[in-house]
Design a protein around this motif. Structure first.
Motif, PDB file in Angstrom:
ATOM      1  N   THR A  39       0.828  -1.202   0.000  1.00  0.00           N
ATOM      2  CA  THR A  39       0.000   0.000   0.000  1.00  0.00           C
ATOM      3  C   THR A  39       0.862   1.251   0.000  1.00  0.00           C
ATOM      4  O   THR A  39       0.578   2.215  -0.723  1.00  0.00           O
ATOM      5  CB  THR A  39      -0.963  -0.007   1.204  1.00  0.00           C
ATOM      6  N   ALA A  40       1.935   1.251   0.777  1.00  0.00           N
ATOM      7  CA  ALA A  40       2.841   2.397   0.799  1.00  0.00           C
ATOM      8  C   ALA A  40       3.501   2.586  -0.565  1.00  0.00           C
ATOM      9  O   ALA A  40       3.627   3.714  -1.057  1.00  0.00           O
ATOM     10  CB  ALA A  40       3.904   2.212   1.881  1.00  0.00           C
ATOM     11  N   GLU A  41       3.889   1.482  -1.184  1.00  0.00           N
ATOM     12  CA  GLU A  41       4.486   1.558  -2.518  1.00  0.00           C
ATOM     13  C   GLU A  41       3.499   2.162  -3.508  1.00  0.00           C
ATOM     14  O   GLU A  41       3.853   3.050  -4.292  1.00  0.00           O
ATOM     15  CB  GLU A  41       4.888   0.159  -2.970  1.00  0.00           C
ATOM     16  N   ARG A  42       2.258   1.700  -3.470  1.00  0.00           N
ATOM     17  CA  ARG A  42       1.247   2.230  -4.384  1.00  0.00           C
ATOM     18  C   ARG A  42       0.946   3.694  -4.106  1.00  0.00           C
ATOM     19  O   ARG A  42       0.726   4.482  -5.024  1.00  0.00           O
ATOM     20  CB  ARG A  42      -0.027   1.396  -4.284  1.00  0.00           C
ATOM     21  N   ALA A  43       0.942   4.077  -2.836  1.00  0.00           N
ATOM     22  CA  ALA A  43       0.673   5.462  -2.469  1.00  0.00           C
ATOM     23  C   ALA A  43       1.770   6.389  -2.994  1.00  0.00           C
ATOM     24  O   ALA A  43       1.477   7.453  -3.563  1.00  0.00           O
ATOM     25  CB  ALA A  43       0.531   5.597  -0.953  1.00  0.00           C
ATOM     26  N   VAL A  44       3.026   5.998  -2.819  1.00  0.00           N
ATOM     27  CA  VAL A  44       4.141   6.808  -3.311  1.00  0.00           C
ATOM     28  C   VAL A  44       4.087   6.904  -4.828  1.00  0.00           C
ATOM     29  O   VAL A  44       4.257   7.984  -5.411  1.00  0.00           O
ATOM     30  CB  VAL A  44       5.492   6.228  -2.833  1.00  0.00           C
ATOM     31  N   ARG A  45       3.835   5.793  -5.486  1.00  0.00           N
ATOM     32  CA  ARG A  45       3.751   5.784  -6.945  1.00  0.00           C
ATOM     33  C   ARG A  45       2.595   6.660  -7.434  1.00  0.00           C
ATOM     34  O   ARG A  45       2.748   7.442  -8.382  1.00  0.00           O
ATOM     35  CB  ARG A  45       3.595   4.337  -7.428  1.00  0.00           C
ATOM     36  N   THR A  46       1.452   6.568  -6.773  1.00  0.00           N
ATOM     37  CA  THR A  46       0.298   7.388  -7.153  1.00  0.00           C
ATOM     38  C   THR A  46       0.591   8.868  -6.955  1.00  0.00           C
ATOM     39  O   THR A  46       0.246   9.697  -7.806  1.00  0.00           O
ATOM     40  CB  THR A  46      -0.942   6.985  -6.331  1.00  0.00           C
ATOM     41  N   PHE A  47       1.229   9.214  -5.829  1.00  0.00           N
ATOM     42  CA  PHE A  47       1.572  10.610  -5.572  1.00  0.00           C
ATOM     43  C   PHE A  47       2.467  11.158  -6.686  1.00  0.00           C
ATOM     44  O   PHE A  47       2.205  12.219  -7.250  1.00  0.00           O
ATOM     45  CB  PHE A  47       2.260  10.758  -4.215  1.00  0.00           C
ATOM     46  N   ALA A  48       3.520  10.414  -7.018  1.00  0.00           N
ATOM     47  CA  ALA A  48       4.466  10.865  -8.048  1.00  0.00           C
ATOM     48  C   ALA A  48       3.791  10.982  -9.414  1.00  0.00           C
ATOM     49  O   ALA A  48       3.997  11.971 -10.132  1.00  0.00           O
ATOM     50  CB  ALA A  48       5.653   9.910  -8.119  1.00  0.00           C
ATOM     51  N   GLN A  49       2.974  10.000  -9.766  1.00  0.00           N
ATOM     52  CA  GLN A  49       2.307  10.019 -11.063  1.00  0.00           C
ATOM     53  C   GLN A  49       1.310  11.164 -11.168  1.00  0.00           C
ATOM     54  O   GLN A  49       1.251  11.852 -12.196  1.00  0.00           O
ATOM     55  CB  GLN A  49       1.589   8.694 -11.321  1.00  0.00           C
ATOM     56  N   SER A  50       0.528  11.380 -10.123  1.00  0.00           N
ATOM     57  CA  SER A  50      -0.473  12.445 -10.194  1.00  0.00           C
ATOM     58  C   SER A  50       0.182  13.823 -10.148  1.00  0.00           C
ATOM     59  O   SER A  50      -0.269  14.755 -10.819  1.00  0.00           O
ATOM     60  CB  SER A  50      -1.530  12.282  -9.108  1.00  0.00           C
ATOM     61  N   LEU A  51       1.254  13.979  -9.386  1.00  0.00           N
ATOM     62  CA  LEU A  51       1.976  15.252  -9.374  1.00  0.00           C
ATOM     63  C   LEU A  51       2.561  15.523 -10.760  1.00  0.00           C
ATOM     64  O   LEU A  51       2.444  16.638 -11.284  1.00  0.00           O
ATOM     65  CB  LEU A  51       3.077  15.250  -8.318  1.00  0.00           C
ATOM     66  N   ALA A  52       3.163  14.522 -11.385  1.00  0.00           N
ATOM     67  CA  ALA A  52       3.701  14.688 -12.736  1.00  0.00           C
ATOM     68  C   ALA A  52       2.590  15.030 -13.726  1.00  0.00           C
ATOM     69  O   ALA A  52       2.771  15.896 -14.589  1.00  0.00           O
ATOM     70  CB  ALA A  52       4.434  13.416 -13.175  1.00  0.00           C
ATOM     71  N   ALA A  53       1.437  14.394 -13.590  1.00  0.00           N
ATOM     72  CA  ALA A  53       0.317  14.675 -14.495  1.00  0.00           C
ATOM     73  C   ALA A  53      -0.163  16.113 -14.355  1.00  0.00           C
ATOM     74  O   ALA A  53      -0.438  16.786 -15.346  1.00  0.00           O
ATOM     75  CB  ALA A  53      -0.832  13.708 -14.227  1.00  0.00           C
TER      76      ALA A  53
END
Length: 86
Positions: free
Chosen positions: A13-27
């Protein structure tokens, strides 16, 4: 016992949260088509933070549903061999 009470669940879950944060910030940054000096950082970080909260809530809602993993840091759960019938 629910899978959400395991270290593996929270690690994934932490891995997915970090990945989601980075992807949405980049978007948000790419969608704004702006340079880093003109970014509305509060809005960009707020949007990425909301996406992250939703990713964690999705993981909690789906805990114990379907097969386990794998995330990038997980290995697939091996399927038990079928039992012979007599």
């Amino acid at each position: 016992m629910s899978s959400m009470w395991t270290a593996a669940f929270w690690k994934a879950t932490a891995e997915r949260a970090v990945r989601t944060f980075a992807q949405s910030l980049a978007a948000v940054l790419v969608a704004g088509a702006t340079n880093l000096l003109n970014v509305d950082w509060a809005a960009a970080l707020g949007t990425a933070g909301l996406a992250t909260v939703l990713a964690v809530l999705t993981a909690l809602g789906a805990a114990g549903v379907g097969p386990h993993g794998p995330g990038l840091l997980e290995t697939p759960t091996p399927q038990p061999a079928p039992r012979p019938t007599d």
